[in-house]
Design a protein around this motif. Sequence first.
Motif, PDB file in Angstrom:
ATOM      1  N   LYS A  37      39.524 -94.606 -69.400  1.00  0.00           N
ATOM      2  CA  LYS A  37      38.906 -95.891 -69.052  1.00  0.00           C
ATOM      3  C   LYS A  37      38.790 -96.041 -67.530  1.00  0.00           C
ATOM      4  O   LYS A  37      37.740 -96.437 -67.018  1.00  0.00           O
ATOM      5  CB  LYS A  37      39.738 -97.035 -69.634  1.00  0.00           C
ATOM      6  CG  LYS A  37      39.162 -98.417 -69.378  1.00  0.00           C
ATOM      7  CD  LYS A  37      40.027 -99.486 -70.062  1.00  0.00           C
ATOM      8  CE  LYS A  37      39.422-100.836 -69.899  1.00  0.00           C
ATOM      9  NZ  LYS A  37      39.882-101.552 -68.720  1.00  0.00           N
ATOM     10  N   LEU A  38      39.844 -95.675 -66.808  1.00  0.00           N
ATOM     11  CA  LEU A  38      39.815 -95.765 -65.349  1.00  0.00           C
ATOM     12  C   LEU A  38      38.746 -94.835 -64.766  1.00  0.00           C
ATOM     13  O   LEU A  38      37.982 -95.231 -63.886  1.00  0.00           O
ATOM     14  CB  LEU A  38      41.188 -95.430 -64.766  1.00  0.00           C
ATOM     15  CG  LEU A  38      41.296 -95.444 -63.246  1.00  0.00           C
ATOM     16  CD1 LEU A  38      40.941 -96.807 -62.672  1.00  0.00           C
ATOM     17  CD2 LEU A  38      42.698 -95.026 -62.815  1.00  0.00           C
ATOM     18  N   CYS A  39      38.668 -93.605 -65.286  1.00  0.00           N
ATOM     19  CA  CYS A  39      37.646 -92.659 -64.803  1.00  0.00           C
ATOM     20  C   CYS A  39      36.241 -93.194 -65.072  1.00  0.00           C
ATOM     21  O   CYS A  39      35.355 -93.087 -64.217  1.00  0.00           O
ATOM     22  CB  CYS A  39      37.825 -91.302 -65.481  1.00  0.00           C
ATOM     23  SG  CYS A  39      39.254 -90.399 -64.869  1.00  0.00           S
ATOM     24  N   ASN A  40      36.024 -93.776 -66.239  1.00  0.00           N
ATOM     25  CA  ASN A  40      34.710 -94.321 -66.557  1.00  0.00           C
ATOM     26  C   ASN A  40      34.369 -95.530 -65.682  1.00  0.00           C
ATOM     27  O   ASN A  40      33.209 -95.755 -65.351  1.00  0.00           O
ATOM     28  CB  ASN A  40      34.610 -94.656 -68.042  1.00  0.00           C
ATOM     29  CG  ASN A  40      34.401 -93.410 -68.879  1.00  0.00           C
ATOM     30  OD1 ASN A  40      33.864 -92.415 -68.408  1.00  0.00           O
ATOM     31  ND2 ASN A  40      34.813 -93.465 -70.127  1.00  0.00           N
ATOM     32  N   GLU A  41      35.377 -96.288 -65.277  1.00  0.00           N
ATOM     33  CA  GLU A  41      35.135 -97.396 -64.347  1.00  0.00           C
ATOM     34  C   GLU A  41      34.693 -96.865 -62.980  1.00  0.00           C
ATOM     35  O   GLU A  41      33.824 -97.439 -62.332  1.00  0.00           O
ATOM     36  CB  GLU A  41      36.392 -98.260 -64.217  1.00  0.00           C
ATOM     37  CG  GLU A  41      36.673 -99.088 -65.468  1.00  0.00           C
ATOM     38  CD  GLU A  41      38.020 -99.791 -65.430  1.00  0.00           C
ATOM     39  OE1 GLU A  41      38.761 -99.667 -64.420  1.00  0.00           O
ATOM     40  OE2 GLU A  41      38.348-100.461 -66.425  1.00  0.00           O
ATOM     41  N   ILE A  42      35.282 -95.755 -62.565  1.00  0.00           N
ATOM     42  CA  ILE A  42      34.868 -95.126 -61.302  1.00  0.00           C
ATOM     43  C   ILE A  42      33.427 -94.642 -61.418  1.00  0.00           C
ATOM     44  O   ILE A  42      32.610 -94.847 -60.515  1.00  0.00           O
ATOM     45  CB  ILE A  42      35.815 -93.960 -60.934  1.00  0.00           C
ATOM     46  CG1 ILE A  42      37.209 -94.501 -60.606  1.00  0.00           C
ATOM     47  CG2 ILE A  42      35.252 -93.141 -59.775  1.00  0.00           C
ATOM     48  CD1 ILE A  42      38.286 -93.436 -60.507  1.00  0.00           C
ATOM     49  N   ASP A  94      31.175 -95.838 -63.382  1.00  0.00           N
ATOM     50  CA  ASP A  94      30.344 -97.050 -63.386  1.00  0.00           C
ATOM     51  C   ASP A  94      30.035 -97.491 -61.955  1.00  0.00           C
ATOM     52  O   ASP A  94      28.898 -97.858 -61.645  1.00  0.00           O
ATOM     53  CB  ASP A  94      31.052 -98.200 -64.118  1.00  0.00           C
ATOM     54  CG  ASP A  94      30.928 -98.108 -65.622  1.00  0.00           C
ATOM     55  OD1 ASP A  94      30.001 -97.423 -66.110  1.00  0.00           O
ATOM     56  OD2 ASP A  94      31.758 -98.728 -66.314  1.00  0.00           O
ATOM     57  N   GLN A  95      31.047 -97.457 -61.085  1.00  0.00           N
ATOM     58  CA  GLN A  95      30.843 -97.839 -59.689  1.00  0.00           C
ATOM     59  C   GLN A  95      29.832 -96.923 -59.012  1.00  0.00           C
ATOM     60  O   GLN A  95      28.955 -97.382 -58.282  1.00  0.00           O
ATOM     61  CB  GLN A  95      32.172 -97.794 -58.927  1.00  0.00           C
ATOM     62  CG  GLN A  95      33.109 -98.906 -59.268  1.00  0.00           C
ATOM     63  CD  GLN A  95      32.583-100.247 -58.788  1.00  0.00           C
ATOM     64  OE1 GLN A  95      32.158-100.377 -57.643  1.00  0.00           O
ATOM     65  NE2 GLN A  95      32.599-101.236 -59.645  1.00  0.00           N
ATOM     66  N   ASP A 101      26.309 -97.669 -60.372  1.00  0.00           N
ATOM     67  CA  ASP A 101      25.755 -98.907 -59.817  1.00  0.00           C
ATOM     68  C   ASP A 101      25.210 -98.703 -58.401  1.00  0.00           C
ATOM     69  O   ASP A 101      24.278 -99.370 -57.990  1.00  0.00           O
ATOM     70  CB  ASP A 101      26.818-100.010 -59.788  1.00  0.00           C
ATOM     71  CG  ASP A 101      27.149-100.521 -61.185  1.00  0.00           C
ATOM     72  OD1 ASP A 101      26.394-100.219 -62.146  1.00  0.00           O
ATOM     73  OD2 ASP A 101      28.180-101.218 -61.331  1.00  0.00           O
ATOM     74  N   LYS A 125      29.685 -90.272 -68.155  1.00  0.00           N
ATOM     75  CA  LYS A 125      30.912 -90.940 -68.585  1.00  0.00           C
ATOM     76  C   LYS A 125      31.688 -90.039 -69.540  1.00  0.00           C
ATOM     77  O   LYS A 125      31.108 -89.282 -70.311  1.00  0.00           O
ATOM     78  CB  LYS A 125      30.595 -92.263 -69.272  1.00  0.00           C
ATOM     79  CG  LYS A 125      30.223 -93.350 -68.315  1.00  0.00           C
ATOM     80  CD  LYS A 125      30.145 -94.660 -69.037  1.00  0.00           C
ATOM     81  CE  LYS A 125      29.875 -95.766 -68.074  1.00  0.00           C
ATOM     82  NZ  LYS A 125      29.798 -97.054 -68.750  1.00  0.00           N
ATOM     83  N   GLU A 180      35.348 -91.209 -75.032  1.00  0.00           N
ATOM     84  CA  GLU A 180      36.579 -91.993 -75.134  1.00  0.00           C
ATOM     85  C   GLU A 180      37.772 -91.247 -75.727  1.00  0.00           C
ATOM     86  O   GLU A 180      38.911 -91.599 -75.464  1.00  0.00           O
ATOM     87  CB  GLU A 180      36.309 -93.266 -75.937  1.00  0.00           C
ATOM     88  CG  GLU A 180      35.384 -94.211 -75.209  1.00  0.00           C
ATOM     89  CD  GLU A 180      35.001 -95.410 -76.054  1.00  0.00           C
ATOM     90  OE1 GLU A 180      35.477 -95.521 -77.201  1.00  0.00           O
ATOM     91  OE2 GLU A 180      34.217 -96.224 -75.550  1.00  0.00           O
TER      92      GLU A 180
END
Length: 168
Positions: A77-82, A84-85, A88, A99, A102
Amino acid sequence: MLKQGIYEQVITKKIHDALDLLQKKDPDAYYINIETIDVEEGRKKLAAYIYEVTRKALHHVRDKDNREDDSLALQVKLCNEIIDQLADALPEEEFEELKIWEQGEILTSVYEKLNHPAGLSERKEIRPVTPISESSLFTGSHYEPNIMEELKKEILSSDAIDWLGILY
């Protein structure tokens, strides 16, 4: 406090503050050499730094009070948030496809079942202990894989071999 010596470190806020403290303490006591990151090497150096920060963060997430099965999910989840950043900030749509799935799995092989030795049986393929995606230094220690056994496994798992000869 920074130790004296040679550095090749991206200057972070922590390092900047330490350098600032040295300068304020006694401006003539230290020789400090700072260079601008070369444009051509910028990707490599900054990616290596982000790698270390990410690795440290993932280690922290893993060691936090999580159950072991939750730990991998939180790391993914943390890697996918990175990612995402990054997505963007960039116009390329491909970042969305980068991504991590999961379940947190690694693809280790794909073989056609017809006419390939690995595809003819259901047994697990022969693989070296050292991952091909990581560099390894074999020192002959009893605590690490044997280089000859690793070479044999690499040869068995390869589809081509390129030899580099050195002439004296």
